[in-house]
Design a protein around this motif. Structure first.
Motif, PDB file in Angstrom:
ATOM      1  N   TYR A   1      -2.578  -2.929   8.445  1.00  0.00           N
ATOM      2  CA  TYR A   1      -3.448  -4.074   8.646  1.00  0.00           C
ATOM      3  C   TYR A   1      -3.444  -4.989   7.411  1.00  0.00           C
TER       4      TYR A   1
ATOM      5  N   SER B   1      -4.684  -2.324   4.477  1.00  0.00           N
ATOM      6  CA  SER B   1      -5.095  -0.963   4.808  1.00  0.00           C
ATOM      7  C   SER B   1      -4.124  -0.403   5.841  1.00  0.00           C
ATOM      8  N   ARG B   2      -4.216   0.893   6.051  1.00  0.00           N
ATOM      9  CA  ARG B   2      -3.334   1.532   7.032  1.00  0.00           C
ATOM     10  C   ARG B   2      -4.060   2.688   7.701  1.00  0.00           C
ATOM     11  N   ASP B   3      -3.641   2.949   8.919  1.00  0.00           N
ATOM     12  CA  ASP B   3      -4.125   4.098   9.672  1.00  0.00           C
ATOM     13  C   ASP B   3      -2.884   4.861  10.101  1.00  0.00           C
TER      14      ASP B   3
ATOM     15  N   ILE C   1       0.854  -1.188   0.000  1.00  0.00           N
ATOM     16  CA  ILE C   1       0.000   0.000   0.000  1.00  0.00           C
ATOM     17  C   ILE C   1       0.883   1.230   0.000  1.00  0.00           C
TER      18      ILE C   1
ATOM     19  N   GLY D   1      -2.240   5.479   1.064  1.00  0.00           N
ATOM     20  CA  GLY D   1      -3.298   4.473   1.038  1.00  0.00           C
ATOM     21  C   GLY D   1      -4.114   4.470  -0.232  1.00  0.00           C
ATOM     22  N   ASP D   2      -3.739   5.301  -1.201  1.00  0.00           N
ATOM     23  CA  ASP D   2      -4.583   5.400  -2.393  1.00  0.00           C
ATOM     24  C   ASP D   2      -4.238   4.366  -3.459  1.00  0.00           C
TER      25      ASP D   2
ATOM     26  N   THR E   1      -7.259  -7.928   2.202  1.00  0.00           N
ATOM     27  CA  THR E   1      -7.333  -6.486   2.045  1.00  0.00           C
ATOM     28  C   THR E   1      -6.286  -5.821   2.926  1.00  0.00           C
TER      29      THR E   1
ATOM     30  N   THR F   1      -2.848   0.255  -4.038  1.00  0.00           N
ATOM     31  CA  THR F   1      -2.568  -1.042  -3.440  1.00  0.00           C
ATOM     32  C   THR F   1      -2.157  -2.042  -4.505  1.00  0.00           C
TER      33      THR F   1
END
Length: 125
Positions: A80, A71-73, A51, A55-56, A69, A58
């Motif tokens: 994740y 994702s990141r925060d 990613i 985050g735009d 899937t 992947t």
């Protein structure tokens, strides 16, 4: 150097789900592209998903596309990997990486990255 700590691995049955997490130590976490790799016994280490820093963008390996899937925060400095419909062939040690490379295709090699210690995922049939 980014310190990375994975968690969330375990033993599950085929068809189950798991979510892996990777906590990063540095405020610069948000500037890195991130990836998940895995290595099964006797096999090469391969990138599973990646990613971009925002985050735009992947990337997913064919073997997990549609089931996993990433994702990141960035506010929580956490990456994740949601893994659904797990299969026995998903059994491996999973590693997260913070990569200094440009995102490009997202198919990272991990050669220009910091690595976590890994977490074991075992899927029984």
């Amino acid at each position: 150097q980014v310190q990375l700590v994975e968690s969330g691995g375990g033993l599950v049955q085929a068809g189950d789900s798991l979510r892996l997490s990777c906590a990063g130590s540095e405020r610069t976490f948000s500037t890195y592209a991130m990836g998940w790799f895995r290595q099964a016994p006797g096999k090469e280490r391969d990138v599973v998903a990646s990613i971009s820093w925002s985050g735009d963008r992947t990337y997913y390996a064919d073997s997990v596309n549609g089931r996993f899937t990433i994702s990141r925060d960035n506010a929580k400095r956490t990456l994740y990997l949601q893994m659904n419909s797990l299969k026995p062939e998903d059994t491996a040690v999973y590693y997260c990486t913070a990569d200094r490379s440009a995102f490009g295709s997202g198919r990272f090699t991990g050669d220009n990255a910091d690595w976590g210690q890994g977490t074991q995922v075992t899927v029984s049939s």
